[in-house]
Design a protein around this motif. Structure first.
Motif, mmCIF file in Angstrom:
data_model
loop_
_atom_site.group_PDB
_atom_site.id
_atom_site.type_symbol
_atom_site.label_atom_id
_atom_site.label_comp_id
_atom_site.label_asym_id
_atom_site.label_seq_id
_atom_site.Cartn_x
_atom_site.Cartn_y
_atom_site.Cartn_z
ATOM 1 N N GLY A 322 0.802 -13.202 5.855
ATOM 2 C CA GLY A 322 0.105 -13.678 7.057
ATOM 3 C C GLY A 322 -1.403 -13.561 6.944
ATOM 4 N N ASP A 323 -1.907 -13.629 5.719
ATOM 5 C CA ASP A 323 -3.338 -13.443 5.461
ATOM 6 C C ASP A 323 -3.879 -14.646 4.700
ATOM 7 O OD1 ASP A 323 -5.792 -12.189 5.483
ATOM 8 O OD2 ASP A 323 -5.114 -10.341 4.491
ATOM 9 N N ALA A 324 -5.200 -14.778 4.646
ATOM 10 C CA ALA A 324 -5.822 -15.899 3.918
ATOM 11 C C ALA A 324 -7.270 -15.556 3.621
ATOM 12 C CB ALA A 324 -5.750 -17.181 4.737
ATOM 13 N N ILE A 325 -7.771 -16.124 2.523
ATOM 14 C CA ILE A 325 -9.194 -15.947 2.172
ATOM 15 C C ILE A 325 -10.040 -16.843 3.063
ATOM 16 C CG2 ILE A 325 -10.932 -16.154 0.363
ATOM 17 C CD1 ILE A 325 -8.671 -15.883 -1.697
ATOM 18 N N GLN A 326 -11.054 -16.260 3.680
ATOM 19 C CA GLN A 326 -11.992 -17.037 4.484
ATOM 20 C C GLN A 326 -13.302 -17.297 3.726
ATOM 21 O OE1 GLN A 326 -12.029 -14.362 7.882
ATOM 22 N NE2 GLN A 326 -10.748 -15.793 9.050
ATOM 23 N N TYR A 327 -13.819 -16.243 3.085
ATOM 24 C CA TYR A 327 -15.042 -16.362 2.296
ATOM 25 C C TYR A 327 -14.890 -15.556 1.016
ATOM 26 C CZ TYR A 327 -17.177 -18.153 6.564
ATOM 27 O OH TYR A 327 -17.457 -18.905 7.687
ATOM 28 N N LEU A 328 -15.521 -16.048 -0.048
ATOM 29 C CA LEU A 328 -15.451 -15.377 -1.344
ATOM 30 C C LEU A 328 -16.783 -15.607 -2.045
ATOM 31 C CD1 LEU A 328 -13.230 -13.821 -2.953
ATOM 32 C CD2 LEU A 328 -12.721 -15.991 -4.096
ATOM 33 N N SER A 329 -17.361 -14.530 -2.595
ATOM 34 C CA SER A 329 -18.673 -14.671 -3.232
ATOM 35 C C SER A 329 -18.865 -13.635 -4.330
ATOM 36 C CB SER A 329 -19.802 -14.524 -2.199
ATOM 37 O OG SER A 329 -19.890 -13.173 -1.757
ATOM 38 N N LEU A 330 -19.867 -13.882 -5.170
ATOM 39 C CA LEU A 330 -20.357 -12.885 -6.110
ATOM 40 C C LEU A 330 -21.782 -12.533 -5.704
ATOM 41 C CD1 LEU A 330 -19.150 -14.062 -9.642
ATOM 42 C CD2 LEU A 330 -18.765 -11.810 -8.623
ATOM 43 N N GLY A 331 -22.041 -11.236 -5.493
ATOM 44 C CA GLY A 331 -23.366 -10.795 -5.074
ATOM 45 C C GLY A 331 -23.274 -9.586 -4.179
ATOM 46 N N LYS A 332 -24.277 -9.429 -3.299
ATOM 47 C CA LYS A 332 -24.297 -8.308 -2.353
ATOM 48 C C LYS A 332 -24.409 -8.780 -0.901
ATOM 49 C CE LYS A 332 -26.682 -4.980 -5.361
ATOM 50 N NZ LYS A 332 -27.888 -4.112 -5.482
ATOM 51 N N GLY A 333 -24.458 -10.093 -0.707
ATOM 52 C CA GLY A 333 -24.869 -10.617 0.589
ATOM 53 C C GLY A 333 -23.848 -10.613 1.697
ATOM 54 N N MET A 334 -22.569 -10.336 1.418
ATOM 55 C CA MET A 334 -21.544 -10.398 2.469
ATOM 56 C C MET A 334 -21.174 -9.017 2.979
ATOM 57 S SD MET A 334 -18.862 -13.305 1.155
ATOM 58 C CE MET A 334 -17.550 -12.511 2.072
ATOM 59 N N ASN A 335 -20.799 -8.945 4.254
ATOM 60 C CA ASN A 335 -20.192 -7.756 4.849
ATOM 61 C C ASN A 335 -21.078 -6.520 4.749
ATOM 62 O OD1 ASN A 335 -17.872 -9.422 5.106
ATOM 63 N ND2 ASN A 335 -17.208 -8.828 3.048
ATOM 64 N N GLY A 336 -22.389 -6.729 4.670
ATOM 65 C CA GLY A 336 -23.297 -5.588 4.565
ATOM 66 C C GLY A 336 -23.103 -4.805 3.294
ATOM 67 N N GLY A 337 -22.560 -5.438 2.258
ATOM 68 C CA GLY A 337 -22.244 -4.732 1.020
ATOM 69 C C GLY A 337 -23.464 -4.212 0.299
ATOM 70 N N LYS A 338 -23.359 -3.002 -0.247
ATOM 71 C CA LYS A 338 -24.432 -2.400 -1.030
ATOM 72 C C LYS A 338 -24.141 -2.481 -2.524
ATOM 73 C CE LYS A 338 -25.576 0.867 2.665
ATOM 74 N NZ LYS A 338 -25.715 2.291 3.035
#
Length: 433
Positions: A322-338
């Protein structure tokens, strides 16, 4: 005979003096005020005679702190319509009045407010802000070229010479667009350095970039081009952008030769003199380094068929939960990632699979899963394992990096060197998977 000669000489002298008197009377037949009025009328008529306007190459501030900038000014019926290189919309003119006035000499005065013409003179906040950027709104008229294609001015406040150039060949908007295209060549964030080259000798160049006004080079280069170990000469080179390159505020003298214009060579990415002896060389960050310095987004439509089949397996596994990918990236820019890595946002959670990176060449990049990450990476690892495999889970994978524009990329493409059928195009700017 002698008496005749003497009388003849006296008569000749008298006639000559009389002629001079008449000549002097003709020269000074008008008062200074009348001569000034005639001068101003002549130049106003010249200003208003150009249908396509005049290109103004303008340098604010007596210290030349900001370099030079271009306007296109069209004069008619006492009004001036201005287009400005730094305007938010360079196709939208701003119109105001102007005057030709006698003021310790003939003066072109832009005496009513024009947001473009007064851009460098408008006061701002702070203790020194009352001076704005120390720009001029009044210019002494110093003369014109023999063919009347140029009018020479000097800013009353700054003392800087500038000139109005008859615009015959260019559409005004296209001219400023071309100037800004040249300006952009110097301002790309991907530029890591600028070299000044004289013959075979290399020197360094920097730009102040103050308030994004950086049409000025500061250079340091060996004094003797034949001796790289000679004393270092330093200087500054304010310039204006033109559609073809940059024109210096005043000529640069090298080995007895004066250089005042450098055209942009797009093939070699340098501003170069006509004789190719002096140049300013632009050096760029390799695309592999640019890739890891930003965040790049993956969408299903940008996967090669081989990569798409692998990603489809993950999509199916997530759909079963019941899940699905909404966004996928390489970097630091999503979800406040450090942490740098493969970042995901799914319907039920998000996180980052940390990635170690290795620069292997200008267009070669190594990637490997670091075995840790942020958010719910551990919860999603098994479900998304095959995607992580594509980027080097158990061992480092080497990718070739391609782009649409190495100066200012909008997309990057990674191709697995060990399996070229797997390629992934990533775009700049967040897009849904």
């Amino acid at each position: 005979m002698k008496k005749f000669n003497i009388i003849f000489i006296l008569l000749s002298g008298l006639l000559l003096c009389t002629s001079c008197l008449f000549e002097q009377k003709e020269i000074f037949d008008k008062t200074p005020a009348e001569r000034m009025e005639a001068f101003l009328e002549e130049y106003q008529e010249l200003l208003e005679s150009s249908e396509n306007g005049w290109i103004l190459e303008y340098y604010p501030d007596s210290d030349l702190t900001y370099g030079g900038y271009s306007y296109v000014l069209t004069f008619a019926d006492g009004n001036v319509s201005a287009l400005f290189q730094l305007a938010a919309d360079i196709s939208k003119p701003v119109t105001s009045m102007y005057k030709m006035v006698p003021d310790d000499g003939p003066v072109l005065s832009f005496d009513t407010y024009n947001s473009y013409i007064h851009y460098f003179a408008t006061p701002s906040g702070g203790e020194s802000g009352y001076q704005g950027l120390r720009g001029d709104t009044e210019f002494k008229i110093m003369g014109k070229s023999d063919d009347e294609s140029e009018i020479y001015l000097v800013g009353k406040k700054s003392g800087n010479p500038c000139r109005l150039i008859w615009n015959e060949d260019y559409d005004a908007v296209e001219y400023l667009e071309a100037c800004n295209a040249i300006k952009a060549e110097i301002n790309y964030p991907s530029i890591t350095a600028i070299e000044m080259q004289v013959g075979d000798v290399i020197g360094e160049v920097s730009s102040n970039g103050e308030m994004e006004l950086n049409n000025i080079f500061y250079f340091a280069i060996p004094e003797d081009p034949a001796d790289p170990e000679s004393a270092i000469v330093e200087g500054m080179l304010p310039f204006c952008n033109t559609p073809e390159g940059i024109r210096l505020f005043e000529p640069l003298e090298v080995d007895g030769v004066e250089y005042d214009f450098f055209y942009f060579d797009g093939e070699t990415n340098r501003f170069v003199s006509d004789d190719e002896y002096v140049s300013f060389n632009l050096l760029y960050t390799p695309v592999s380094e640019q890739f890891i310095g930003d965040t790049w987004y993956i969408s299903r439509s940008n996967l090669s068929p081989a990569a798409a089949s692998i990603f489809a397996e993950v999509e199916t596994a997530l759909a079963g939960k019941g899940d699905a990918i909404q966004y996928l990236s390489l970097g630091k820019g999503m979800n406040g990632g450090k942490k740098y890595g493969l970042q995901f946002q799914c319907t039920k959670g998000n996180g980052t699979f940390g990635m170690n990176t290795t620069i292997k060449g200008e267009d070669l990049l190594g990637l490997k899963y670091s075995m840790n990450g942020d958010g719910k990476q551990q919860d999603y690892l098994m479900s998304m394992l095959k995607i992580v495999d594509c980027f080097g889970r158990s061992s480092e994978k080497t990718f070739t990096v391609e782009t649409d524009n190495f100066k200012s990329p909008t997309w990057m493409k990674l191709t697995d060197k060990s399996n070229p059928a797997i390629s992934i195009k990533l775009v700049k700017g967040q897009v849904a998977y």
